[in-house]
Scaffold this active site. Structure first.
Site, PDB file in Angstrom:
ATOM      1  NE  ARG A  25      50.014  -2.823 -63.203  1.00 53.01           N
ATOM      2  CZ  ARG A  25      49.934  -1.865 -62.290  1.00 53.01           C
ATOM      3  NH1 ARG A  25      50.952  -1.012 -62.143  1.00 53.01           N
ATOM      4  NH2 ARG A  25      48.873  -1.746 -61.533  1.00 53.01           N
TER       5      ARG A  25
ATOM      6  NE  ARG B 277      54.705  -3.662 -63.088  1.00 52.32           N
ATOM      7  CZ  ARG B 277      54.304  -4.461 -64.070  1.00 52.32           C
ATOM      8  NH1 ARG B 277      53.214  -5.209 -63.910  1.00 52.32           N
ATOM      9  NH2 ARG B 277      54.983  -4.531 -65.193  1.00 52.32           N
ATOM     10  CG  HIS B 278      49.922   3.232 -57.217  1.00 55.91           C
ATOM     11  ND1 HIS B 278      48.567   3.031 -57.171  1.00 55.91           N
ATOM     12  CD2 HIS B 278      50.203   4.128 -56.228  1.00 55.91           C
ATOM     13  CE1 HIS B 278      48.037   3.779 -56.212  1.00 55.91           C
ATOM     14  NE2 HIS B 278      49.012   4.456 -55.628  1.00 55.91           N
ATOM     15  N   PRO B 279      48.976  -0.130 -57.269  1.00 58.19           N
ATOM     16  CG  PRO B 279      47.760  -0.330 -55.278  1.00 58.19           C
ATOM     17  CD  PRO B 279      49.105   0.087 -55.817  1.00 58.19           C
TER      18      PRO B 279
END
Length: 386
Positions: free
Chosen positions: A293, A238-240
């Site tokens: 998310r 995942r991307h922050p």
């Protein structure tokens, strides 16, 4: 066709990866690189196998093409090494700090012989308080923070699948060398390859370290800490700061989707036949998608389950959504070939990864396979005797 760096002589006292990667890039662009190795064993990576090709470890083959190899015992043959450095435009070394000085091959000693010399030192942790620390890529990944943001949350930390810090440091070294040569060119006395440039007095020392290179390469993570005091954590794939920007599950295998803006997210939802997801106020902006998310990713995975990764790749790409299946290296090379990128070349029947730099007038060339240990010892003596 002459390379962009034709006429430059590089004395390469480095071994393993960061230094040899740097000097191979210079050699591909036309520089004459003389690799100095230990008698008997040579560069450590000559023994780093399997796998092997043409009797050599592929690790060594991957970063040493277009070079000559000479063997010198730097204690017994120091005068030969000094004579080589006196003729060189560039010297690259990655010994533990202080080693070259003790041998009489440090920057201050050699600049007396060759005032125009660009002397590049590659270290693990600098030449000050960190001089005694071992400069291994894995150690740098650990203490430099890369492993803390790689892998699954609450995991033990995961290294990158390649010695990425060495490669990044080699790139920084090559850029630093080119900047120093450019400066030498602008002195008014340099600018010409050969004796005039080397006597210009405009050489300088270039220093790069694994730790500093890694901190720079951590970009958004490092900026989050330096600018806002935020300490990032591992998030798996995942991307922050961006959603959706991770690995999803298609019907047969994983696929990566990187919808980096609102337009791409809307196109994704339309291609998935889920326009309602784009219309949901919880997903109106990227910041709101980051907050939502978990539920959003679950909805996207459910929609993706109806087709294979290749089907989604074609469909989403046509819709302008950045995506791609997770390929192994065979598939990655095949894709690059299909796209006309010519990712590999052959030297004496052995495959090599092509230099990624494209120059319209002075492109990289592949004229010399990775050298056998000491194959150019006689050549060096002849050159120094002239």
């Amino acid at each position: 066709m002459s390379g962009a760096l034709s006429g430059l002589l590089v004395a390469d006292f480095s071994r393993v990866l960061a230094g040899p990667y740097c000097t191979m890039l210079l050699a591909d662009l036309g520089a004459e690189v003389v690799k100095v190795e230990r008698p008997g064993t040579g560069d450590d990576t000559r023994a780093w196998g399997p796998p092997y090709a043409a009797g050599e470890a592929t690790y060594f083959l991957g970063v040493n093409r277009n070079k000559r190899s000479i063997t010198l015992d730097l204690r017994a043959d120091v005068e030969v090494a000094r004579a080589l450095a006196a003729r060189a435009d560039v010297l690259v070394e990655n010994f533990r700090p202080g080693t070259m000085d003790r041998l009489g091959l440090g920057y201050e000693a050699l600049r007396e012989l060759n005032p125009g010399l660009v002397y590049c030192s590659i270290t693990g942790f600098g030449s000050g308080a960190g001089a005694g620390l071992p400069g291994y890529d894995l150690i740098a990944q650990a203490v430099g923070g890369l492993m803390s943001v790689t892998g699954e949350p609450d995991g033990p930390g995961t290294k990158a699948g390649v010695a990425l810090v060495d490669v990044i440091t080699g790139l920084h070294a090559a850029l630093g060398i080119m900047a120093a040569l450019r400066h030498r060119d602008h002195t008014g006395q340099g600018g010409r390859v050969g004796d005039a440039a080397r006597s210009s007095g405009a050489g300088q020392r270039v220093e790069v370290s694994l730790l500093s290179s890694l901190l720079s390469a951590l970009t958004n993570h490092a900026s989050a800490y330096a600018a806002a005091g935020v300490v990032p954590q591992a998030m798996g794939n995942r991307h922050p700061s961006i959603v959706p920007y991770e690995v999803f599950r298609a019907a047969d295998r994983p696929i990566v989707i990187a919808a980096g803006n609102d337009r791409q997210f809307q196109a994704l939802c339309a291609a998935l036949d889920r326009p309602d997801l784009a219309q949901d106020p919880r997903h109106a902006t990227n910041a709101e998608r980051v907050a939502a998310r978990d539920t959003l990713v679950a909805d996207l995975n459910a929609a993706l389950a109806g087709r294979t990764a290749d089907e989604w790749f074609d469909r989403l790409t046509a819709a302008g959504v950045p995506c791609g299946p997770i390929n192994d290296l065979a598939a990655a090379f095949a894709l690059a070939q299909d796209l006309g990128l010519e990712p590999a070349v052959e030297l004496d029947g052995v495959g090599q990864v092509a230099n990624p730099i494209r120059l319209s007038a002075t492109p990289p060339s592949y004229h010399r396979p990775p050298p056998a240990l000491g194959q150019d010892d006689t050549w060096l003596r002849e050159i120094l005797d002239r």
